[in-house]
Design a protein around this motif. Sequence first.
Motif, mmCIF file in Angstrom:
data_model
loop_
_atom_site.group_PDB
_atom_site.id
_atom_site.type_symbol
_atom_site.label_atom_id
_atom_site.label_comp_id
_atom_site.label_asym_id
_atom_site.label_seq_id
_atom_site.Cartn_x
_atom_site.Cartn_y
_atom_site.Cartn_z
ATOM 1 N N GLU A 97 0.834 -1.202 0.000
ATOM 2 C CA GLU A 97 0.000 0.000 0.000
ATOM 3 C C GLU A 97 0.874 1.260 0.000
ATOM 4 N N PRO A 98 0.357 2.363 -0.554
ATOM 5 C CA PRO A 98 1.122 3.613 -0.541
ATOM 6 C C PRO A 98 1.621 3.949 0.858
ATOM 7 N N MET A 99 2.899 4.306 0.938
ATOM 8 C CA MET A 99 3.507 4.611 2.228
ATOM 9 C C MET A 99 4.500 5.754 2.080
ATOM 10 N N ASP A 100 4.577 6.552 3.133
ATOM 11 C CA ASP A 100 5.528 7.662 3.189
ATOM 12 C C ASP A 100 6.896 7.106 3.563
ATOM 13 N N VAL A 101 7.908 7.398 2.738
ATOM 14 C CA VAL A 101 9.259 6.899 2.984
ATOM 15 C C VAL A 101 10.091 8.010 3.638
ATOM 16 N N MET A 102 9.882 8.198 4.915
ATOM 17 C CA MET A 102 10.679 9.125 5.720
ATOM 18 C C MET A 102 10.778 10.518 5.108
ATOM 19 N N GLY A 103 9.699 10.950 4.471
ATOM 20 C CA GLY A 103 9.670 12.280 3.889
ATOM 21 C C GLY A 103 10.357 12.417 2.545
ATOM 22 N N GLU A 104 11.012 11.320 2.101
ATOM 23 C CA GLU A 104 11.695 11.382 0.803
ATOM 24 C C GLU A 104 10.716 11.289 -0.359
ATOM 25 N N GLY A 105 9.553 10.706 -0.105
ATOM 26 C CA GLY A 105 8.541 10.522 -1.129
ATOM 27 C C GLY A 105 7.587 9.424 -0.699
ATOM 28 N N TRP A 106 6.642 9.125 -1.554
ATOM 29 C CA TRP A 106 5.690 8.046 -1.301
ATOM 30 C C TRP A 106 5.929 6.934 -2.308
ATOM 31 N N MET A 107 5.839 5.688 -1.839
ATOM 32 C CA MET A 107 5.991 4.556 -2.743
ATOM 33 C C MET A 107 4.861 3.564 -2.548
ATOM 34 N N ALA A 108 4.599 2.801 -3.604
ATOM 35 C CA ALA A 108 3.661 1.677 -3.559
ATOM 36 C C ALA A 108 4.110 0.667 -4.590
ATOM 37 N N GLN A 109 3.782 -0.589 -4.351
ATOM 38 C CA GLN A 109 4.170 -1.656 -5.276
ATOM 39 C C GLN A 109 2.930 -2.394 -5.745
ATOM 40 N N PHE A 110 2.927 -2.727 -7.034
ATOM 41 C CA PHE A 110 1.743 -3.302 -7.660
ATOM 42 C C PHE A 110 2.111 -4.496 -8.540
ATOM 43 N N THR A 111 1.082 -5.221 -8.945
ATOM 44 C CA THR A 111 1.192 -6.251 -9.986
ATOM 45 C C THR A 111 0.143 -5.959 -11.029
ATOM 46 N N ASP A 112 0.548 -5.932 -12.296
ATOM 47 C CA ASP A 112 -0.427 -5.619 -13.345
ATOM 48 C C ASP A 112 -1.300 -6.835 -13.649
ATOM 49 N N PRO A 113 -2.343 -6.699 -14.470
ATOM 50 C CA PRO A 113 -3.274 -7.815 -14.678
ATOM 51 C C PRO A 113 -2.642 -9.062 -15.277
ATOM 52 N N GLN A 114 -1.482 -8.936 -15.922
ATOM 53 C CA GLN A 114 -0.828 -10.102 -16.508
ATOM 54 C C GLN A 114 0.308 -10.643 -15.641
ATOM 55 N N GLY A 115 0.501 -10.047 -14.468
ATOM 56 C CA GLY A 115 1.472 -10.597 -13.528
ATOM 57 C C GLY A 115 2.808 -9.903 -13.463
ATOM 58 N N ALA A 116 2.993 -8.818 -14.209
ATOM 59 C CA ALA A 116 4.257 -8.080 -14.143
ATOM 60 C C ALA A 116 4.261 -7.169 -12.923
ATOM 61 N N ARG A 117 5.343 -7.200 -12.184
ATOM 62 C CA ARG A 117 5.462 -6.374 -10.984
ATOM 63 C C ARG A 117 6.093 -5.026 -11.343
ATOM 64 N N PHE A 118 5.553 -3.977 -10.727
ATOM 65 C CA PHE A 118 6.105 -2.645 -10.919
ATOM 66 C C PHE A 118 5.801 -1.828 -9.677
ATOM 67 N N ALA A 119 6.294 -0.616 -9.628
ATOM 68 C CA ALA A 119 6.089 0.235 -8.463
ATOM 69 C C ALA A 119 5.908 1.675 -8.908
ATOM 70 N N VAL A 120 5.502 2.506 -7.968
ATOM 71 C CA VAL A 120 5.275 3.929 -8.230
ATOM 72 C C VAL A 120 5.994 4.731 -7.158
ATOM 73 N N TRP A 121 6.571 5.845 -7.592
ATOM 74 C CA TRP A 121 7.218 6.776 -6.675
ATOM 75 C C TRP A 121 6.615 8.155 -6.871
ATOM 76 N N GLN A 122 6.085 8.726 -5.795
ATOM 77 C CA GLN A 122 5.615 10.114 -5.804
ATOM 78 C C GLN A 122 6.671 10.941 -5.083
#
Length: 260
Positions: A97-122
């Motif tokens: 789930e989206p989480m604050d990384v010590m004020g450096e930004g927010w990250m979350a990790q996902f799996t797409d519908p076909q099974g590829a893993r990726f992540a997001v950085w805000q």
Amino acid sequence: MLGTAFRTGSPNWIDLGSPDTDAAAAFYGAVFGWQFVSAGPDAGGYGFFQKEGKTVGAVGPLTEEGAKSAWTTYFQSDDIQATARDVVAGGGSVRTEPMDVMGEGWMAQFTDPQGARFAVWQPGRTKGLEKTSEDNTLVWVELHVADPEAAIRFYKGLFGWRSAVMQAPGLTYQVLSIRDGDQQEGAFGGVAPLQGEQGETRWVPYFAVADADAVVAAVQGNGGTVVVPAADVPEVGRIAWLGDPSQAVFAVLKPNPRQG
């Protein structure tokens, strides 16, 4: 071309999950000349790969039960909570789930519908990678899936990516670009159908190198493996797919010289 002026949908971070971060740091140091810098005592063993004092990637211990060593590509989101909702609405799943990384930004990790893993950085204080598209840094990311068109629809719903067909030897390749600006200048990666040794659903990072064959030799000399031998791709450059000692897959590219 992949740069560091990141916008919505840009690949803005990569990290390696490894069962042995010390061994990983030694391997990538030998292959790419990277230095490892710890993120600090509160970072759980996480740290940065740097070139000339600038961050080009990161590495940390595996945290998910049953996870295998792999590189993860992060894409920029301006609203990570909305991105998480869009992932689920599009048929994907949330691994972290989206989480604050010590004020450096927010990250979350996902799996797409076909099974590829990726992540997001805000981005917060940390905007993303500090060097790209030069020797021994990230230059391209590539998605291998059974249904490229479905994958493009999914990610377009998240990031507004554009795509363009490029005929490659033996397959139809889709070049991806961010939604804003010139499409060619905004290109950062591609989507290809599963095939042969590359037949696992995943995102693969490509690192630019001055000599692909020398890197292949360095990988083999330091306990890594060759997944796909070095070969010339017309109008692109010389490419090889490789595995580190923990079998995390990555690729290298010696780009063809630019014309004009």
